[in-house]
Write a protein that holds these residues in place. Sequence first.
Motif, PDB file in Angstrom:
ATOM      1  N   TRP A  66      38.345  47.968  44.388  1.00  0.00           N
ATOM      2  CA  TRP A  66      38.136  47.837  42.946  1.00  0.00           C
ATOM      3  C   TRP A  66      37.361  46.565  42.628  1.00  0.00           C
ATOM      4  O   TRP A  66      36.490  46.557  41.771  1.00  0.00           O
ATOM      5  N   TYR A  67      37.695  45.494  43.365  1.00  0.00           N
ATOM      6  CA  TYR A  67      36.941  44.239  43.183  1.00  0.00           C
ATOM      7  C   TYR A  67      35.478  44.436  43.586  1.00  0.00           C
ATOM      8  O   TYR A  67      34.563  44.033  42.861  1.00  0.00           O
ATOM      9  N   ASN A  68      35.253  45.052  44.753  1.00  0.00           N
ATOM     10  CA  ASN A  68      33.878  45.265  45.229  1.00  0.00           C
ATOM     11  C   ASN A  68      33.078  46.111  44.243  1.00  0.00           C
ATOM     12  O   ASN A  68      31.909  45.833  43.963  1.00  0.00           O
ATOM     13  N   LYS A  69      33.737  47.125  43.698  1.00  0.00           N
ATOM     14  CA  LYS A  69      33.054  47.975  42.716  1.00  0.00           C
ATOM     15  C   LYS A  69      32.714  47.174  41.462  1.00  0.00           C
ATOM     16  O   LYS A  69      31.609  47.279  40.914  1.00  0.00           O
ATOM     17  N   GLY A  70      33.656  46.350  41.003  1.00  0.00           N
ATOM     18  CA  GLY A  70      33.402  45.518  39.829  1.00  0.00           C
ATOM     19  C   GLY A  70      32.233  44.577  40.042  1.00  0.00           C
ATOM     20  O   GLY A  70      31.398  44.392  39.147  1.00  0.00           O
ATOM     21  N   TYR A  71      32.160  43.990  41.234  1.00  0.00           N
ATOM     22  CA  TYR A  71      31.060  43.069  41.548  1.00  0.00           C
ATOM     23  C   TYR A  71      29.714  43.787  41.452  1.00  0.00           C
ATOM     24  O   TYR A  71      28.759  43.267  40.853  1.00  0.00           O
ATOM     25  N   CYS A  72      29.631  44.985  42.021  1.00  0.00           N
ATOM     26  CA  CYS A  72      28.371  45.739  41.983  1.00  0.00           C
ATOM     27  C   CYS A  72      28.018  46.174  40.567  1.00  0.00           C
ATOM     28  O   CYS A  72      26.848  46.132  40.165  1.00  0.00           O
ATOM     29  N   LEU A  73      29.021  46.569  39.799  1.00  0.00           N
ATOM     30  CA  LEU A  73      28.768  46.957  38.403  1.00  0.00           C
ATOM     31  C   LEU A  73      28.226  45.781  37.596  1.00  0.00           C
ATOM     32  O   LEU A  73      27.307  45.943  36.787  1.00  0.00           O
ATOM     33  N   SER A  74      28.781  44.596  37.833  1.00  0.00           N
ATOM     34  CA  SER A  74      28.295  43.420  37.094  1.00  0.00           C
ATOM     35  C   SER A  74      26.860  43.095  37.486  1.00  0.00           C
ATOM     36  O   SER A  74      26.055  42.676  36.652  1.00  0.00           O
ATOM     37  N   LYS A  75      26.524  43.281  38.758  1.00  0.00           N
ATOM     38  CA  LYS A  75      25.156  43.033  39.209  1.00  0.00           C
ATOM     39  C   LYS A  75      24.168  43.994  38.555  1.00  0.00           C
ATOM     40  O   LYS A  75      22.994  43.661  38.371  1.00  0.00           O
ATOM     41  N   LEU A  76      24.644  45.172  38.188  1.00  0.00           N
ATOM     42  CA  LEU A  76      23.789  46.165  37.517  1.00  0.00           C
ATOM     43  C   LEU A  76      23.778  45.967  36.003  1.00  0.00           C
ATOM     44  O   LEU A  76      23.120  46.711  35.289  1.00  0.00           O
ATOM     45  N   GLY A  77      24.514  44.943  35.522  1.00  0.00           N
ATOM     46  CA  GLY A  77      24.569  44.708  34.081  1.00  0.00           C
ATOM     47  C   GLY A  77      25.501  45.640  33.344  1.00  0.00           C
ATOM     48  O   GLY A  77      25.502  45.671  32.110  1.00  0.00           O
ATOM     49  N   ARG A  78      26.341  46.356  34.072  1.00  0.00           N
ATOM     50  CA  ARG A  78      27.297  47.277  33.447  1.00  0.00           C
ATOM     51  C   ARG A  78      28.623  46.523  33.272  1.00  0.00           C
ATOM     52  O   ARG A  78      29.618  46.776  33.947  1.00  0.00           O
ATOM     53  N   TYR A  79      28.590  45.564  32.341  1.00  0.00           N
ATOM     54  CA  TYR A  79      29.662  44.570  32.257  1.00  0.00           C
ATOM     55  C   TYR A  79      30.996  45.153  31.809  1.00  0.00           C
ATOM     56  O   TYR A  79      32.055  44.747  32.319  1.00  0.00           O
ATOM     57  N   ASP A  80      30.994  46.080  30.854  1.00  0.00           N
ATOM     58  CA  ASP A  80      32.259  46.660  30.399  1.00  0.00           C
ATOM     59  C   ASP A  80      32.959  47.402  31.536  1.00  0.00           C
ATOM     60  O   ASP A  80      34.178  47.272  31.713  1.00  0.00           O
ATOM     61  N   GLU A  81      32.192  48.166  32.310  1.00  0.00           N
ATOM     62  CA  GLU A  81      32.764  48.870  33.451  1.00  0.00           C
ATOM     63  C   GLU A  81      33.242  47.883  34.518  1.00  0.00           C
ATOM     64  O   GLU A  81      34.288  48.090  35.154  1.00  0.00           O
ATOM     65  N   ALA A  82      32.479  46.813  34.691  1.00  0.00           N
ATOM     66  CA  ALA A  82      32.857  45.796  35.675  1.00  0.00           C
ATOM     67  C   ALA A  82      34.193  45.162  35.306  1.00  0.00           C
ATOM     68  O   ALA A  82      35.061  44.969  36.169  1.00  0.00           O
ATOM     69  N   LEU A  83      34.374  44.857  34.019  1.00  0.00           N
ATOM     70  CA  LEU A  83      35.635  44.250  33.581  1.00  0.00           C
ATOM     71  C   LEU A  83      36.816  45.179  33.831  1.00  0.00           C
ATOM     72  O   LEU A  83      37.896  44.732  34.248  1.00  0.00           O
ATOM     73  N   LYS A  84      36.638  46.468  33.614  1.00  0.00           N
ATOM     74  CA  LYS A  84      37.716  47.434  33.877  1.00  0.00           C
ATOM     75  C   LYS A  84      38.047  47.461  35.368  1.00  0.00           C
ATOM     76  O   LYS A  84      39.226  47.540  35.742  1.00  0.00           O
ATOM     77  N   ALA A  85      37.011  47.389  36.202  1.00  0.00           N
ATOM     78  CA  ALA A  85      37.244  47.389  37.648  1.00  0.00           C
ATOM     79  C   ALA A  85      37.978  46.121  38.089  1.00  0.00           C
ATOM     80  O   ALA A  85      38.913  46.163  38.892  1.00  0.00           O
ATOM     81  N   TYR A  86      37.560  44.971  37.553  1.00  0.00           N
ATOM     82  CA  TYR A  86      38.251  43.715  37.880  1.00  0.00           C
ATOM     83  C   TYR A  86      39.707  43.756  37.404  1.00  0.00           C
ATOM     84  O   TYR A  86      40.611  43.272  38.110  1.00  0.00           O
ATOM     85  N   ASP A  87      39.930  44.296  36.205  1.00  0.00           N
ATOM     86  CA  ASP A  87      41.304  44.388  35.695  1.00  0.00           C
ATOM     87  C   ASP A  87      42.176  45.247  36.610  1.00  0.00           C
ATOM     88  O   ASP A  87      43.348  44.923  36.850  1.00  0.00           O
ATOM     89  N   LYS A  88      41.621  46.338  37.111  1.00  0.00           N
ATOM     90  CA  LYS A  88      42.367  47.194  38.029  1.00  0.00           C
ATOM     91  C   LYS A  88      42.666  46.450  39.328  1.00  0.00           C
ATOM     92  O   LYS A  88      43.794  46.515  39.851  1.00  0.00           O
ATOM     93  N   ALA A  89      41.679  45.717  39.829  1.00  0.00           N
ATOM     94  CA  ALA A  89      41.880  44.937  41.055  1.00  0.00           C
ATOM     95  C   ALA A  89      42.986  43.905  40.858  1.00  0.00           C
ATOM     96  O   ALA A  89      43.838  43.707  41.735  1.00  0.00           O
ATOM     97  N   LEU A  90      42.997  43.250  39.704  1.00  0.00           N
ATOM     98  CA  LEU A  90      43.984  42.207  39.435  1.00  0.00           C
ATOM     99  C   LEU A  90      45.361  42.781  39.131  1.00  0.00           C
ATOM    100  O   LEU A  90      46.386  42.134  39.385  1.00  0.00           O
ATOM    101  N   GLU A  91      45.390  43.986  38.588  1.00  0.00           N
ATOM    102  CA  GLU A  91      46.668  44.680  38.397  1.00  0.00           C
ATOM    103  C   GLU A  91      47.333  44.934  39.744  1.00  0.00           C
ATOM    104  O   GLU A  91      48.549  44.788  39.902  1.00  0.00           O
ATOM    105  N   LEU A  92      46.513  45.296  40.732  1.00  0.00           N
ATOM    106  CA  LEU A  92      47.016  45.593  42.071  1.00  0.00           C
ATOM    107  C   LEU A  92      47.243  44.329  42.895  1.00  0.00           C
ATOM    108  O   LEU A  92      48.140  44.299  43.745  1.00  0.00           O
ATOM    109  N   ASP A  93      46.441  43.306  42.633  1.00  0.00           N
ATOM    110  CA  ASP A  93      46.576  42.048  43.391  1.00  0.00           C
ATOM    111  C   ASP A  93      46.255  40.861  42.492  1.00  0.00           C
ATOM    112  O   ASP A  93      45.118  40.402  42.434  1.00  0.00           O
ATOM    113  N   PRO A  94      47.260  40.338  41.772  1.00  0.00           N
ATOM    114  CA  PRO A  94      47.027  39.220  40.845  1.00  0.00           C
ATOM    115  C   PRO A  94      46.615  37.926  41.543  1.00  0.00           C
ATOM    116  O   PRO A  94      46.222  36.973  40.862  1.00  0.00           O
ATOM    117  N   THR A  95      46.677  37.864  42.855  1.00  0.00           N
ATOM    118  CA  THR A  95      46.314  36.634  43.583  1.00  0.00           C
ATOM    119  C   THR A  95      44.860  36.625  44.033  1.00  0.00           C
ATOM    120  O   THR A  95      44.432  35.698  44.727  1.00  0.00           O
TER     121      THR A  95
END
Length: 394
Positions: A66-95
């Motif tokens: 989920w983190y890797n996907k968020g990183y790639c989405l942000s690189k493509l300028g798809r920031y809203d989708e990237a934030l959702k991916a990061y939130d999912k990653a942090l939900e699963l691993d807050p550290t």
Amino acid sequence: MQKSVLTSFTIIGIIAISCCLQQEEIHSKEYWDELGYNLSHTGKYKEAIEAYDKVLEVDPNNAKEWYNKGYCLSKLGRYDEALKAYDKALELDPTNIKAWYNKGVTLLEIGKCEEAIEISDKLEETYSVGSELWNDIGACFGEQNKDEEALKAFNRALELNPENFKALRSKALSLQKLGRYEEALRAYEIFLKENPRDFVAWNNKCPILLMLGENEEALNACNKALEINSTNPDAWNNKGLVLFALGGYDEALEAYNKALEINPAHEDAWNNRNYIQPNFVITFTRELNETIEAMITIGKTRSDIDFDEFVRYMDSDKSRVDNLMIIGRDKVEINGDNVWLIKMKISEKEELRLIEAIFECKNKDVLTVTMGSPSSKYSRYNETFYHIIRSVRC
């Protein structure tokens, strides 16, 4: 014969489907993860996302993907989708420090500086990461001209990492924009001890020294900047300002011309050159046997200036026009025309240096009359200028 051909194609089709099924079995999530990694590191972010999605199809609780996907989405300028991916990653691993950091960076990309601050608070235990994000938050506020907030962010970045020189230079710029010139100068000097070949710092230091009346030091800073980058028009424009303050009008004109040679659309260089390239030079003799030598520039009639916008600017609390400090402004009527009279000087230590009259002509064109003095110590300076502009007609 035809039946045999059909049978052959059917057998080939079955073999192909079987091969594909076997490929799906061979291509495990480890395979897709490695493929996604390689694709993202070669800039193929869209293809990398497809690979990470393959992993998430079979392992939807994989925080790393989920983190890797968020990183790639942000690189493509798809920031809203990237934030959702990061939130999912942090939900699963807050550290996941990287996910927190890159979520903060993504928020800054869409101008959400305040929300990024909440993330920075979480990262302060990891000093290097927290310092970098606070620096980015400062840059975000700076772009929005929220210089006080930017300064606080840069200070926090430096508290976490005193060797974050990028934050130090940015802090100096914020102080400069806030008019806190002595503090800005000290910050630039500390920065330049560690980064003596930094063009931006030398170029920014030049006008600060000019504002403080340290003209010789300002010229040295301008020259240092131009040694590093001789093709920057801003540096040549700054040098022109300093030379003008030192009384080197011909040299200042050369500097402005150099700036315009590099960038013919450099507005400040055009304006500054017009201040020192007079249409004529006149001398008035007054009753007290005092001779006033002044350079007078009658500007060309301009139809591209929005006078109403100019008045709104003058009615605001702004204290500068280009690189000059406004020390007085009045609206008067002369020969039936509305006229703004603006009194300016270059630095705190100088007295009156220049007066400009902005005429709103009846045809809505704008005419400018500028009087600049080689010396600032003339008691009849104002009277002389008023005498001149009373003879001006649109």
